[in-house]
Design a protein around this motif. Sequence first.
Motif, PDB file in Angstrom:
ATOM      1  N   THR A  34      -5.187  33.799  45.953  1.00  0.00           N
ATOM      2  CA  THR A  34      -6.272  32.960  46.272  1.00  0.00           C
ATOM      3  C   THR A  34      -5.998  31.597  46.422  1.00  0.00           C
ATOM      4  N   SER A  35      -5.111  31.109  45.547  1.00  0.00           N
ATOM      5  CA  SER A  35      -5.065  29.786  45.405  1.00  0.00           C
ATOM      6  C   SER A  35      -3.499  29.221  45.679  1.00  0.00           C
ATOM      7  N   CYS A  90       0.706  29.795  46.486  1.00  0.00           N
ATOM      8  CA  CYS A  90       1.844  30.695  46.886  1.00  0.00           C
ATOM      9  C   CYS A  90       3.325  29.997  46.918  1.00  0.00           C
ATOM     10  N   ALA A 128      -8.866  25.851  46.891  1.00  0.00           N
ATOM     11  CA  ALA A 128      -9.247  27.026  47.412  1.00  0.00           C
ATOM     12  C   ALA A 128     -10.614  27.271  47.644  1.00  0.00           C
ATOM     13  N   ARG A 165      -4.230  28.940  50.939  1.00  0.00           N
ATOM     14  CA  ARG A 165      -3.580  28.456  49.490  1.00  0.00           C
ATOM     15  C   ARG A 165      -2.697  27.463  49.631  1.00  0.00           C
TER      16      ARG A 165
END
Length: 320
Positions: free
Chosen positions: A172-173, A175, A203, A209
């Motif tokens: 979700t946020s 990487c 996010a 991300r």
Amino acid sequence: MPIAIRRLLPIILATLLLAATSTGASAATRTSPTQSLGNRGADVRAIQGLLGHHGFPVAIDGIFETATRDQAKAFQAARGLPVTGVVGETTWAKLLVSLRPGSNGAAVKVLQRQLNEKRGARLAVDGRYGTATTNAVIAFQKHVGMTPHGLVGPVTWRNLLWHYDYPAFNSTSLCDYSVGNGRANWGTGAAIGQLEAAAAAFATAGRGRVAVGDIGREHGGDIAGHTTHELGLDVDVRLIRDAKNQCTYGSNWRYASYDRGATRALIRAIRAAAPGHVKLIWFNDPTLIREGLTTYHSGHDDHLHVRYCEASHPAAAYRC
């Protein structure tokens, strides 16, 4: 015994002794992180938990805000320390308590959280120093070159607090993108906590991300392709793309794929998540430089280089 060997024997013995003790000596010189108002992360949670152990309770949320500062000041006053609200080496020394198998309570929970966050121990944070916690302590002591005895005193604490943290990459946020140095994503507890908070805030805007490149090695030191990234406080971050696919592809401030507005929002989120603890952000978009958000530095057309800082850091370049 031949004379030549007899003459060399003292030198050989001295060399063996140095080899046997060098890791321990190095461990003894590692310092605990200085934390202050605006910091976040694993080491802030340790401070909060230890304050509670000593009778100065505060929410264990990993955010060094005014309540944590005020309780740190109260603790310092009660222990005859300079009342600064900054938790450095002398305050850590008073906060830390020796632990062993059979210990119970808030300080054991601090130990368990640190082992989970710094080494992925997956311990239940139950405040009981049982077999699982003992084994995790022994594994950590082996990892940093200590004698694996399973007891937690000042040297084990110092190594655990000093040890770098690893980001919680997720769907979700946050990487990871590789630039050839593998899992070189280790940073100080504060750097990782502040980065994660910024990514979580960003996010919510729905712009994809935050893509993180190199931060540092697990125990610091030289890292290929960088003249910095040795102290766990430098973080490379990709620019945000119009297609929101920065986890897969890079960009450049000159490219049509670059989303200046979203990158500006990311920079603001990074600064907001670590007030007073962002030393600089290198990135060469002239518009963002004019706005006072970033600073020019050669080689930074295609990514942000975020440098976090600590109060009283021994290196001036990383001192807030």
